[in-house]
Design a protein around this motif. Structure first.
Motif, short mmCIF file in Angstrom:
data_model
loop_
_atom_site.label_atom_id
_atom_site.label_comp_id
_atom_site.label_asym_id
_atom_site.label_seq_id
_atom_site.Cartn_x
_atom_site.Cartn_y
_atom_site.Cartn_z
N ILE A 145 0.86 -1.19 0.00
CA ILE A 145 0.00 0.00 0.00
C ILE A 145 0.89 1.24 0.00
O ILE A 145 1.81 1.34 0.80
N ASP A 146 0.62 2.16 -0.91
CA ASP A 146 1.19 3.51 -0.85
C ASP A 146 0.06 4.42 -0.38
O ASP A 146 -1.00 4.47 -1.03
N ALA A 147 0.27 5.11 0.73
CA ALA A 147 -0.77 5.97 1.29
C ALA A 147 -0.29 7.41 1.33
O ALA A 147 0.76 7.71 1.90
N LEU A 148 -1.07 8.29 0.71
CA LEU A 148 -0.82 9.72 0.78
C LEU A 148 -1.97 10.33 1.58
O LEU A 148 -3.14 10.15 1.22
N ILE A 149 -1.65 11.00 2.66
CA ILE A 149 -2.66 11.68 3.48
C ILE A 149 -2.20 13.11 3.65
O ILE A 149 -1.11 13.37 4.17
N ILE A 150 -3.02 14.05 3.20
CA ILE A 150 -2.74 15.46 3.41
C ILE A 150 -3.91 16.01 4.23
O ILE A 150 -5.08 15.83 3.87
N ALA A 151 -3.58 16.66 5.33
CA ALA A 151 -4.60 17.19 6.23
C ALA A 151 -4.14 18.53 6.77
O ALA A 151 -2.95 18.85 6.73
N LYS A 152 -5.08 19.30 7.29
CA LYS A 152 -4.68 20.57 7.90
C LYS A 152 -5.10 20.58 9.37
O LYS A 152 -5.91 19.76 9.81
N ASN A 153 -4.50 21.50 10.10
CA ASN A 153 -4.77 21.68 11.53
C ASN A 153 -4.48 20.41 12.32
O ASN A 153 -5.25 20.01 13.17
N THR A 154 -3.35 19.77 12.01
CA THR A 154 -2.93 18.56 12.73
C THR A 154 -1.41 18.49 12.72
O THR A 154 -0.74 19.43 12.25
N THR A 155 -0.86 17.40 13.19
CA THR A 155 0.59 17.22 13.19
C THR A 155 0.94 15.95 12.42
O THR A 155 0.10 15.07 12.25
N GLU A 156 2.19 15.88 11.98
CA GLU A 156 2.63 14.66 11.31
C GLU A 156 2.58 13.47 12.26
O GLU A 156 2.26 12.36 11.84
N LYS A 157 2.87 13.70 13.53
CA LYS A 157 2.82 12.63 14.52
C LYS A 157 1.41 12.04 14.59
O LYS A 157 1.24 10.82 14.58
N LEU A 158 0.40 12.89 14.61
CA LEU A 158 -0.98 12.41 14.65
C LEU A 158 -1.35 11.69 13.36
O LEU A 158 -2.06 10.68 13.39
#
Length: 195
Positions: A145-158
């Motif tokens: 699996i290659d997973a790309l997740i882009i989100a805002k108002n969060t941290t890379e750790k989360l």
């Protein structure tokens, strides 16, 4: 950290704004009251049509909705690969379950997703299924699996914890990873033409 263990203690839900959390509360109460109500059955059915064509068929996904889906045979085993093959469907199941799990967990955590892209691949040596080499197992030798997740108002750790949570909670991922016994009941008949 990508390898940090996922647990409910590491991640706190945004209970007041999560539609997923609201629905899960109802389900939790239901399943605690009657554990048998937590059992579901997913389904697919192939009813052979055009049996003269060894390279194409159709599967109905979900026995209630009966969503038709055309299936082809991969050219690596002699087909035309003009429709998705069963291996493609296996990858589709893995990718869609993994992405859906990420959406559910993100909603509970209040993570605002901007973009997701889950690409699942499976590698198989087809010489086994074709019985050209008996030492080659008839199975996918690896999946990825290659997973790309882009989100805002969060941290890379989360977000890394989100991925670990999806790995732990994704039913298809866990089923493939651990393997599940398959039972088979067959009903075979022969029809003889009388001359």
């Amino acid at each position: 950290m990508p390898n940090q263990e996922y647990s409910a203690k590491n991640i706190k839900s945004k209970k007041d704004t999560s539609v997923v959390h609201e629905r899960h509360l109802v389900l939790k109460e239901k399943y605690l009251e009657d554990s048998t109500s937590g059992w579901i059955t997913d389904s697919a059915e192939v009813i052979g049509i055009n049996l003269h064509d060894p390279f194409r068929t159709s599967v109905s996904i979900n026995n209630k909705m009966k969503v038709p889906f055309k299936i082809g045979v991969h050219n690596a085993v002699g087909g035309d690969h003009d429709f998705p093959n069963p291996g493609d469907l296996l990858c589709a199941s893995l990718a869609s379950c993994f992405e859906s799990t990420i959406r559910l967990i993100s909603n509970k955590l209040g993570i605002e997703l901007i973009e997701t892209k889950i690409n699942a691949t499976a590698q198989v040596d087809v010489r086994g299924t074709l019985m050209f080499d008996k030492s080659v197992p008839v199975e996918f030798q690896s999946m990825h699996i290659d997973a790309l997740i882009i989100a805002k108002n969060t941290t890379e750790k989360l977000l890394h914890q989100l991925i670990e949570g999806a790995k732990r909670s994704c039913i298809v991922y866990q089923t493939i990873k651990k393997g599940t016994p398959i039972t088979l009941k067959s009903d075979v008949k022969t029809k003889n033409n009388k001359l």
